[in-house]
Design an enzyme around this catalytic site. Structure first.
Site, short mmCIF file in Angstrom:
data_model
loop_
_atom_site.label_atom_id
_atom_site.label_comp_id
_atom_site.label_asym_id
_atom_site.label_seq_id
_atom_site.Cartn_x
_atom_site.Cartn_y
_atom_site.Cartn_z
CE LYS A 59 -39.45 9.34 -6.31
NZ LYS A 59 -40.93 9.31 -6.38
CB SER A 109 -38.69 0.63 -8.76
OG SER A 109 -39.54 1.70 -9.16
CB ILE A 164 -45.13 -3.90 -5.74
CG1 ILE A 164 -43.97 -3.84 -4.73
CG2 ILE A 164 -45.93 -5.18 -5.57
CD1 ILE A 164 -42.91 -4.90 -4.92
CE LYS A 170 -44.10 -11.65 -10.17
NZ LYS A 170 -45.35 -11.54 -10.96
CB ALA A 171 -46.37 -7.94 -2.71
#
EC number: 4.1.1.23
Length: 208
Positions: A59, A109, A164, A170-171
């Site tokens: 990053k 996320s 995930i 959820k994948a």
């Protein structure tokens, strides 16, 4: 397709998990914990042991010269892709992109991303469409945002989704929303049987 996030310190543990799961994994992502704990050589060791491509999740978010100095050594160590923050500006992004393939962070996320990163999503997408990185990061915890980004992103630019498993994403939902890869860490490397955990996520994506 699964990207294994090896957010562990220990080299032996990382190599063991990578070998156990390589049949179900498309790429491996190494972050600061593993690089600090095991050194840059871990990148080449993982490639040699698995034959998989390696994402260096640094990053990067510095001035162009510093970004370039860091990136040069990381690419020389064997990394195929480096993750870069776009908020530092086009010149800092291009400094890395001149040396090798990059992945841009468009959204993250975790909940805190909503505060400062998400208001800039459209600008980050615009930059991604201009520089055409290998891919962008979008939140697997928010499939609606993956869909939003996919609809605006230039064709051919991949979407990789962290969050995930342990963070609640959820994948299959991420893939259905437009992700090309799901990034999974704790749900695999902290599982009693990492190979079985990777296989279950692999089967989920395939609908089996």
């Amino acid at each position: 397709m699964i990207v294994l996030a090896l957010d562990v310190y220990d080299e032996d543990r990382a190599l063991k998990i990578a070998e156990e799961t390589k049949d179900y994994v498309a790429m491996i992502k190494v972050n600061w914990p593993l690089i600090i704990g095991s050194g840059l050589d871990i990148i080449r060791k993982l490639k040699d042991r698995t034959g998989l491509k390696i994402i260096a999740d640094l990053k990067l978010a510095d001035i162009p010269n510093t970004n370039k100095l860091i990136a040069r050594k990381v690419y020389e160590a064997g990394a195929d892709y480096i993750i870069v923050h776009p908020f530092v500006g086009r010149d800092s992004v291009e400094a890395v992109n001149e040396l090798g393939e990059i992945i841009l962070v468009v959204e993250m996320s975790h909940p805190g991303a909503l505060e400062f990163i998400n208001p800039l999503t459209d600008k980050f997408i615009e930059l991604a469409n201009d520089v055409e990185p290998f891919g962008v990061i979008a939140p697997g915890t928010r499939p609606e945002r993956v869909k939003y980004i996919r609809e605006r992103l230039k064709e051919g630019v991949k979407i990789l989704t962290p969050g995930i498993g342990a963070q609640g994403g959820k994948a299959k939902e991420a893939i259905e929303a437009g992700a090309d890869y799901v990034i999974v860490g704790r749900s695999i490397y902290n599982a009693p049987n990492p190979r079985e955990a990777a296989r279950e996520i692999y089967d989920e994506i395939r609908g089996e």
